[in-house]
Design an enzyme around this catalytic site. Structure first.
Site, short mmCIF file in Angstrom:
data_model
loop_
_atom_site.label_atom_id
_atom_site.label_comp_id
_atom_site.label_asym_id
_atom_site.label_seq_id
_atom_site.Cartn_x
_atom_site.Cartn_y
_atom_site.Cartn_z
N GLY A 114 -7.50 26.89 -70.57
CA GLY A 114 -6.29 26.88 -69.74
C GLY A 114 -6.21 28.14 -68.90
O GLY A 114 -6.89 28.27 -67.90
N THR A 187 -1.01 28.61 -69.65
CA THR A 187 -0.67 27.26 -69.19
C THR A 187 0.09 26.49 -70.26
O THR A 187 0.03 26.82 -71.46
CB THR A 187 -1.93 26.46 -68.85
N GLY A 247 -7.26 23.51 -79.68
CA GLY A 247 -8.39 22.88 -78.99
C GLY A 247 -9.41 22.25 -79.90
O GLY A 247 -10.52 21.94 -79.46
N THR A 248 -9.06 22.06 -81.17
CA THR A 248 -10.05 21.50 -82.09
C THR A 248 -9.94 19.99 -82.20
O THR A 248 -10.81 19.35 -82.81
CB THR A 248 -9.88 22.08 -83.51
N LEU A 249 -8.87 19.39 -81.65
CA LEU A 249 -8.68 17.94 -81.83
C LEU A 249 -8.80 17.16 -80.54
O LEU A 249 -9.08 15.96 -80.56
CB LEU A 249 -7.29 17.68 -82.45
N GLY A 250 -8.56 17.78 -79.41
CA GLY A 250 -8.60 17.06 -78.15
C GLY A 250 -8.07 17.93 -77.03
O GLY A 250 -7.86 19.13 -77.20
N TYR A 456 6.00 42.70 -83.69
CA TYR A 456 4.84 42.86 -82.82
C TYR A 456 4.35 44.29 -82.93
O TYR A 456 5.14 45.23 -82.83
CB TYR A 456 5.33 42.59 -81.39
#
Lengths: 545, 733
Positions: A114, A187, A247-250, A456
């Protein structure tokens, strides 16, 4: 822009010598990069399909990394041993489906890309991958497909960046209100894939609260819901299988999100507290009363001082005189210790009246904990600093200073102890590595929840004299994460697991939990086409052994 | 009349009066006396220089000579960086408001129906009873008065400076626990005094509630940082919760270092006792729960050339109860203020980071899913705490600087011939020549240094000079005649309250035990060596295989585990270490995995085995006692007293010679050691009370094993036993 005070701050905090510079290496040429693995039948099919793609080495390199420290280091002083072999730019969901089908047919790996702002090595290509790797760049899918003013929803393509979304929605009088620090580049698809959190979540919610419907292209077809209803009870929510899947499934292609009318008024603010503990107590009270403004962040003393060092050049004598008065008022009159005080920065949003009421309530609450309002300008600079920090990091590298951030979430009663302990651990580990100078270790409480907060950490140290600074950094961060877990904190609040936190996943979600994720993975992607290796190592199908 | 009532209490008393504002007379008289007399102690000052290695003298040598000036000087110790300053009374308030106490109160009220208000009142009362009231006023007063008083009786107070700078830095970054050894009432005041002197924050101290009731003294101690813990509160949940929260509140906020004694009570026998874990695990909990980044634990070894309580301890060990702490008792102990008590050494050991120590063994994240107030130590945390406690005790021992008198005591106690008259007896009758004694002392000092002991041995003096100096300090126990012979003094005026011991036995036993106290101080150095020596010298064979030696060594370690501090996991390491040391010093001769017995029975091994012999003899008598009395169940008290009676009878008949075996602490350790070895079994009687079951087979095995190593009465005497046994026991049973 000139930051006249920064030099002194750097000299004081890192003992750096400004004559010592580590320039970045010249840009990589094709010869410096691993040559592409080519799956010929796939490439032929791809060329026939007419989908836009490139084998250019710079296109490939650009998508080989995110913004994790070791990746930036590799760009500046190191090298890559595995980068994507081809970059593709589908322009619609249909084209994504074509791509995924082709990849599945030829057993080619797809890594969705992205904005490239990952800080967890999620975009790194697994070095052991022997198949061809395609980087699927979603940047050409950036349309607003529709906007529904009645239901206050919009359907967006996943490659659109945060900045674009807000600009385009604003032109029609709306906003999404999701503003992660990376929102200039990151994104919508990336937000979904990492379970992102936005600065103003107190009003708009985090990404999981914002999505109404998600469309994901998997190797088994399109995963989607049947309607835009606000909530359904239909078994476990499959959106949550996709949210955080990294991003491991689609590939997330289209998302229906909630939108809001643009607020009438936005205002910054800030409060100074005598010490960090007072600030945390105040934030806890604000959370208890559920009266948090759009954003409220508490930075510790180290970051407060750092923030002062980032004041732009000041030509007006009057201004510096006023600054002097303010400082004297706080330290002499109010008894603030300049080495202990800290500041909370605030963003208010809503109608004029709402903002006024919010301001009053927040400042009143702060007063109970010794907090004094410290003006809009300080608040604004605080948020500005957030965006600036990534650039400052690059400048630091030039002078041999490594800087990185990491985050966690934790129950309220442990927030202060966590901050103290993690900073202590950072200092301690640096000392153990033989660093001469104390590191810069700082934290801020950035999000409030009913049951806890997000914390943080910023962390920087001077690398002179270290043989392998990146390894040193990784060891220190790993120790810090151990400390976080020991204090009762989570593995991550919004950065995700990627590759750098895989080793703690099982401890975090139990062995059974990992098995559940494995079985989802097996069902949606039996060939491990989406083989970026994030979260956990996908079990290799038995037939392949 | 028992003479030695701890004199430390006298000072307290004096101060108490001062602070309470009543009867200032005594105090003023004392101070006036102090100011007039320049101190009888100065005479031997040359033995106590300002600096010795890393040790600095803090009593006589300081830059600010006037005591007033010194005690009122600007004192700015380092403070913990996350400490929010509060008054002592606020600690109590914070404790009462803490989630754990609120939770416990509600829980108890649900359990037994008592009203919340009543429980809250109870909690308030407990906190009030417990609370410290540390203030600089009392500290400065102590600094002044103790300087005056101690200068009269002590030649020097030495503090090692090597870790002090580090410790001062650590006090800023982490909460600190000070864990001193505990061998005298004085430890307590001494630690605060030393901290004040070296610019460390003055600690808050867990103290036994015995002091609390002392008129005036209790509140003065509170003001100097003591908080009081009841000796026994087993199942009182509210008390336990308040106690742990009180300690933890202090650790979390780092108000001051927390000081407590790992052994729980003063070690009357002058050797480390097994650790009590309650306080330590309570103090470490904030680390386990991530409330603090780390905690530093500082083992501290304190040693006195001469104990204020020496005779008192001897009586206590023989079963004469200690006098109750009372203010009038203090006054009677005033005479202690005169006399020479030699040097004090306070040795800070390297601070131990709990984080580094527990790093590998403990996963703190297990506490993440429970609210913090719900206390639960994981199994690993308990095990690691136990191991840390043992390590701290070992470090304390290592740090302790021994007095040459310990060597003298060890030598005087040695029997020259088995069954014959010991030096102790001889030295009472005909004395020991100074030169002969000096030679022995010198030899033992070499052994001590070879095996890692630290001793106060000023450079540039002959052994004889040092010996004479230490004999002067202990002129209550020994005298030196004009012919340069050393005589042990008689103990007169013995008033035995223990029916089992007649005055004559008592007198000898007190003399022996007083010496044994000082001998005990050095035993830890030789504890592994002694066990090997026992096996070697007891062997009837020509050679022993290393395997057999190891087995017997293990047997002795297990048996003596309550008398000496061993790390169970280090058996092999210790064994190999001590063998190496012994080979290097020619104490044993090894050939192909065998120890040759004849050349290995030499001065060193014989001396060492004799030093440890009394322990085994006591264990053996205890076994015999249990074997000859067939009872279904025992109370520990009956076993100990019965054995003591048997020992007394055997000593009177000349069958045994070690009067120190009459020590009740030794016998109690023996029972526990035998429980550890499985020769005695713990049971619960029908009425729920704990009772002990003797296991004859195992007991006789242990007895036989012991008999194979040390000289015990032979089987021919068996008939005599029964007769002897009948005497004291028929009276009791």
């Amino acid at each position: 822009m000139v930051l006249p005070l920064l030099k002194d701050w750097m000299l004081n905090n890192f003992n750096v010598n400004l004559d010592y510079v580590r320039p970045a290496q010249p840009e990589f040429s094709a010869a410096d990069l691993p040559s592409p693995v080519i799956n010929k039948p796939f490439l032929e099919d791809l060329q026939t399909s007419g989908l836009e793609h490139s084998l250019d080495c710079h296109d490939r390199l650009f998508r080989a990394h995110g913004h994790t420290l070791n990746e930036i280091w590799a760009l500046r002083e190191g090298s890559f041993n595995r980068i994507p072999d081809l970059v593709a730019w589908p322009t619609s969901q249909v084209e994504v489906m074509q791509m995924v089908q082709l990849a599945n047919k030829h057993n080619v790996v797809i890594i969705p890309f992205g904005g490239g702002t990952s800080v967890t090595q999620a975009l790194e290509c697994p070095s052991t991958e022997t198949r061809m790797i395609i980087s699927l760049d979603t940047s050409q899918m950036h349309k607003i497909l529709w906007l529904d003013e009645e239901n206050l929803t919009a359907c967006l393509e996943s490659g659109v960046t945060g900045k674009e979304i807000e600009q385009r929605l604003a032109s029609r009088g709306f906003c999404l209100g999701h503003e992660p620090d990376s929102y200039e580049f990151s994104t919508l698809g990336g937000w979904v894939a990492t379970r992102a959190s936005g600065m103003k979540k107190n009003i708009y919610g985090n990404i999981e609260d914002l999505v109404v419907l998600v469309r994901t292209v998997t190797t088994r077809g399109l995963l989607e819901k049947s309607c835009n209803a606000p909530r359904t009870s239909s078994g476990p929510d499959l959106h949550h299988a996709i949210l955080g899947s990294e991003g491991t499934l689609g590939v997330v292609t289209e998302v229906v999100v909630k939108i809001r009318p643009l607020p009438e008024c936005q205002k910054y603010g800030s409060v100074v507290f005598p010490c960090f503990q007072d600030g945390v107590s105040c934030l806890r009270e604000v959370a208890r009363q559920r009266c948090a403004p759009a954003s409220i962040r508490l930075v510790d003393n180290e970051q407060f001082v750092f923030g002062q060092a980032l004041k732009p050049e000041n030509n007006s004598l009057v201004q510096s005189f006023l600054d002097g008065i303010k400082k004297a008022y706080l330290t002499r009159w109010k008894g603030f210790d300049i080495n202990k005080m800290c500041v909370a920065t605030l963003v208010f949003e809503g109608t004029l009246k709402e903002v006024e009421a919010q301001e009053k309530r927040v400042y009143e609450t702060a007063g109970k904990f010794g907090g004094l309002p410290a003006g809009e300008e300080n608040g604004e600079r605080g948020y500005f600093l957030t965006y600036l920090i990534a650039y400052i990091r690059d400048m630091g590298l030039q002078y041999g200073i490594i800087a990185e951030s990491f985050e966690t979430s934790i129950p309220w009663d442990r927030v202060t102890d966590l901050c103290h302990n993690v900073k202590d651990r950072l200092r301690r580990e640096c000392k153990a590595m033989g660093m001469q100078h104390e590191p810069f270790a700082s934290c801020r409480v950035t999000q409030l929840y009913d049951a806890g907060a997000c914390v943080y950490f910023y962390f920087a140290f001077c690398i002179r004299g270290l043989s392998d600074p990146v390894k040193a950094y990784e060891e220190i961060e790993s120790a810090a994460r151990d400390e976080i877990l020991a204090c009762g904190g989570s593995i991550s609040h919004h950065h995700g697991i990627g590759k750098i936190r895989k080793k703690w996943l099982k401890q975090s979600i139990s062995g059974v939990g990992v098995d559940v994720l494995q079985s989802i993975k097996r069902t949606l992607d039996p060939q491990n086409i989406f083989g970026n290796g994030n979260l956990f190592d996908a079990a290799v199908p038995i037939s392949k052994l | 009349m028992i003479r030695a009532i701890p004199s430390s209490k006298f000072f307290l008393h004096v101060c108490a009066k001062q602070s309470a504002g009543w009867v200032l007379g005594d105090f003023c008289r004392l101070v006036a006396l102090q100011l007039c007399s320049s101190g009888s102690i100065r005479r031997a000052m040359s033995f106590s220089p300002k600096r010795k290695g890393t040790y600095e003298e803090i009593l006589h040598h300081r830059s600010q000579q006037s005591d007033v000036g010194w005690s009122l000087r600007s004192y700015t110790p380092p403070q913990y960086r996350y400490c929010s300053p509060r008054r002592p009374i606020d600690v109590g308030t914070a404790v009462l408001a803490s989630p754990i106490i609120r939770h416990t109160v509600l829980q108890l009220s649900e359990e037994d129906g008592s009203s919340v208000e009543r429980l809250e009142q109870e909690a308030e009362a407990i906190v009030k009873e417990m609370g410290h009231d540390l203030g600089m006023g009392a500290i400065r007063l102590f600094a002044f008065v103790l300087s005056k008083a101690w200068r009269r009786i002590y030649k020097a107070i030495y503090v090692n400076s090597e870790h002090l700078t580090k410790l001062q830095g650590l006090c800023k970054d982490y909460p600190v626990l000070l864990l001193p050894s505990h061998r005298s009432y004085m430890d307590f005041l001494l630690m605060s005094y030393v901290c004040f002197a070296v610019n460390l924050p003055v600690p808050v101290i867990t103290a036994g509630a015995d002091f609390m009731s002392m008129k005036g003294v209790g509140s003065l101690l509170r003001k100097s940082g003591a908080f009081f813990i009841r000796r026994q509160f087993g199942s009182d949940k509210l008390y336990w919760a308040i106690f742990t929260e009180y300690v933890q509140s202090l650790v979390r906020n780092g108000d001051a270092p927390v000081e407590f004694f790992l052994e729980g009570t003063r070690s009357r026998a002058q050797k480390s006792m097994g650790p009590k874990l309650g306080c330590l695990s309570a103090a470490l909990e904030p680390y386990f729960k991530g409330e603090v980044a780390d905690i530093y634990v500082v083992p501290i070894g304190i040693s006195y050339d001469r104990l204020l309580e020496e005779t008192l301890y001897a009586y206590e060990l023989l079963g004469v109860p200690k006098p109750k702490e009372s203010t009038s008792g203090l006054l009677k102990a005033r005479h202690v203020l005169s006399g020479d008590y030699g040097n004090i050494h306070v040795s800070f050991n390297a601070p131990i980071s709990v984080h580094e120590y527990f790093r590998a063994g403990v996963d703190r994240s297990v506490h993440a899913t429970l609210p913090r107030y719900m206390s639960s130590h994981s199994v690993e945390e308990v095990a690691c705490t136990q191991s840390l406690a043992v390590d701290v005790l070992l470090q304390q021992q290592k740090a302790i600087v021994l007095s040459p008198w310990s060597l003298v005591a060890a030598i005087l106690l040695q029997h020259s011939q088995p069954g014959g008259m010991g030096v102790a007896e001889r030295s009472q009758l005909e004395g020991v020549g100074v030169a002969e004694l000096a030679e022995e002392v010198h030899w033992l000092k070499l052994q001590l240094e070879n095996f890692g002991g630290r001793i106060n041995w000023p450079g540039g003096y002959t052994t004889e000079a040092i010996l004479m100096d230490t004999l002067t300090v202990h002129s209550d126990l020994v005298s030196v005649s004009n012919e340069n012979r050393v005589y042990l003094k008689h103990v007169d005026d013995v008033k035995s309250k223990n029916a089992a011991l007649d005055p004559v036995t008592m007198a000898t036993a007190v003399r022996h035990l007083t010496l044994a106290l000082y001998r005990n101080q050095l035993l830890h150095v030789f504890q592994n060596l002694g066990l090997v020596a026992l096996v070697v010298t007891g062997s009837q064979e020509n050679e022993i295989s290393l395997e057999d030696l190891y087995k017997k060594f293990m047997f002795l370690r297990n048996l003596l585990c309550k008398d000496f501090i061993f790390r169970p996991c280090d058996v092999e390491k210790d064994f190999n270490g001590v063998l190496l040391g012994m080979k290097h010093t020619n104490a044993i001769v090894q050939e192909n995995n065998h120890i040759l017995v004849a050349p290995s029975v030499n001065k060193c091994t014989v001396f060492m085995s004799r030093m440890f012999e009394p322990f085994l003899v006591a264990y053996w008598v205890l076994c015999q006692f249990l074997l000859t009395h067939n009872r279904a169940s025992w109370k520990i008290r009956d076993i100990i007293e019965g054995t003591q009676g048997l020992e007394a009878a055997m000593l009177n008949h000349g069958m045994l010679h070690h009067y120190e075996i009459l020590s009740l602490e030794l016998l109690s350790n023996a029972v526990n050691g035998l429980i550890h070895c499985g020769a005695i079994c713990r049971e619960k009687a029908a009425n729920g009370n704990p009772s002990l079951l003797a296991k004859p087979f195992e007991l006789s095995k242990v007895a036989t094993e012991i008999a194979s190593m040390v000289t015990v009465p032979t089987c021919d005497d068996a008939a005599a036993y029964v007769k002897i046994l009948a005497v004291p026991l028929s009276a009791k049973l």
